[in-house]
Design an enzyme around this catalytic site. Structure first.
Site, PDB file in Angstrom:
ATOM      1  CG  HIS A  97      24.129  45.548 -23.034  1.00 50.28           C
ATOM      2  ND1 HIS A  97      25.160  45.279 -23.925  1.00 50.28           N
ATOM      3  CD2 HIS A  97      23.982  46.896 -23.036  1.00 50.28           C
ATOM      4  CE1 HIS A  97      25.610  46.407 -24.435  1.00 50.28           C
ATOM      5  NE2 HIS A  97      24.921  47.404 -23.905  1.00 50.28           N
ATOM      6  CD  GLU A  99      23.918  40.075 -24.117  1.00 56.47           C
ATOM      7  OE1 GLU A  99      24.698  39.986 -25.090  1.00 56.47           O
ATOM      8  OE2 GLU A  99      23.262  41.110 -23.864  1.00 56.47           O
ATOM      9  CB  CYS A 127      28.903  44.062 -26.587  1.00 57.04           C
ATOM     10  SG  CYS A 127      28.462  44.317 -24.847  1.00 57.04           S
ATOM     11  CB  CYS A 130      27.490  41.000 -22.676  1.00 59.89           C
ATOM     12  SG  CYS A 130      26.298  42.319 -22.330  1.00 59.89           S
TER      13      CYS A 130
END
Length: 210
Positions: A97, A99, A127, A130
């Protein structure tokens, strides 16, 4: 109270061990708001970082990735420490992801996993994975663009970054460039659906080339 009894009481209190930073936090009854929100205000540097995160999200979209971009910068100096965009399809990695990649890059830049003095700016609400990473990395500030009603863990489904039972908390600043962040995602998924519904060999006039 006799002096002897008073001194015995004081001695017992002094002998009690100090609470450990690892002691579990007190139980918060279900339904109560454990951490009243005190949202901050986005700074000019936050807006600059969001512009860069949007550029990174656009790069992700052109690669066929869900368009999410992230930037980590030093809160005091404004220096960019790390950047990232979604790479799950390209890297065949469920955890790739934006992040996570930006936080990893920032930690490498400063040579420390603790990012208390850093700000994370991301186009989409983090999410659960993260958000947990943000807590574990001790990120000092969190800024995001648009909410994720299906998977967001920083305000939508839960408020993981503000949970008082964890040893680090950060109240996010949300809604920064919200319309642009949301439109980028809507356009991507609209285009993806159009491509899937177009018969093989038939050009789709609604889908930009390249």
């Amino acid at each position: 109270m006799p002096a002897r009894a008073l001194w015995m009481l004081i001695g017992r209190r002094l002998a009690r061990p100090a609470p450990s930073r690892h002691d579990p936090a007190p139980h918060v009854p279900a339904g109560l708001d454990p951490a009243p929100r005190a949202p901050g205000v986005a700074t000019p540097r936050d807006l600059e970082a969001m512009e860069r995160a949007l550029d990174l999200a656009d790069v992700a979209a052109r690669m066929g990735e869900v368009p999410v971009g992230a930037v980590v910068y030093d809160t005091a100096t404004g220096r960019t420490l790390g950047e990232g965009f979604n790479r799950r399809e390209r890297d065949h990695a469920p955890d790739a992801h934006a992040e996570l990649l930006a936080i990893r890059a920032a930690a490498r830049t400063i040579g420390d996993w603790r990012l208390n003095a850093a700000t994370l700016v991301v186009t989409l609400e983090p999410c659960a994975m993260c958000a947990g990473l943000i807590v574990n990395a001790r990120v000092g500030r969190l800024v995001y663009g648009t909410r994720d009603p299906k998977a967001g863990a920083a305000g939508s489904l839960m408020r993981l970054t503000e949970d008082p039972r964890l040893n680090h908390r950060v109240v996010p600043i949300e809604g920064v460039c919200q319309a642009r962040c949301a439109d980028l995602l809507r356009t991507f998924f609209r285009t993806l659906r159009a491509r899937r519904n177009t018969p093989a060999g038939e050009p789709d006039a609604r889908t930009p080339r390249g």
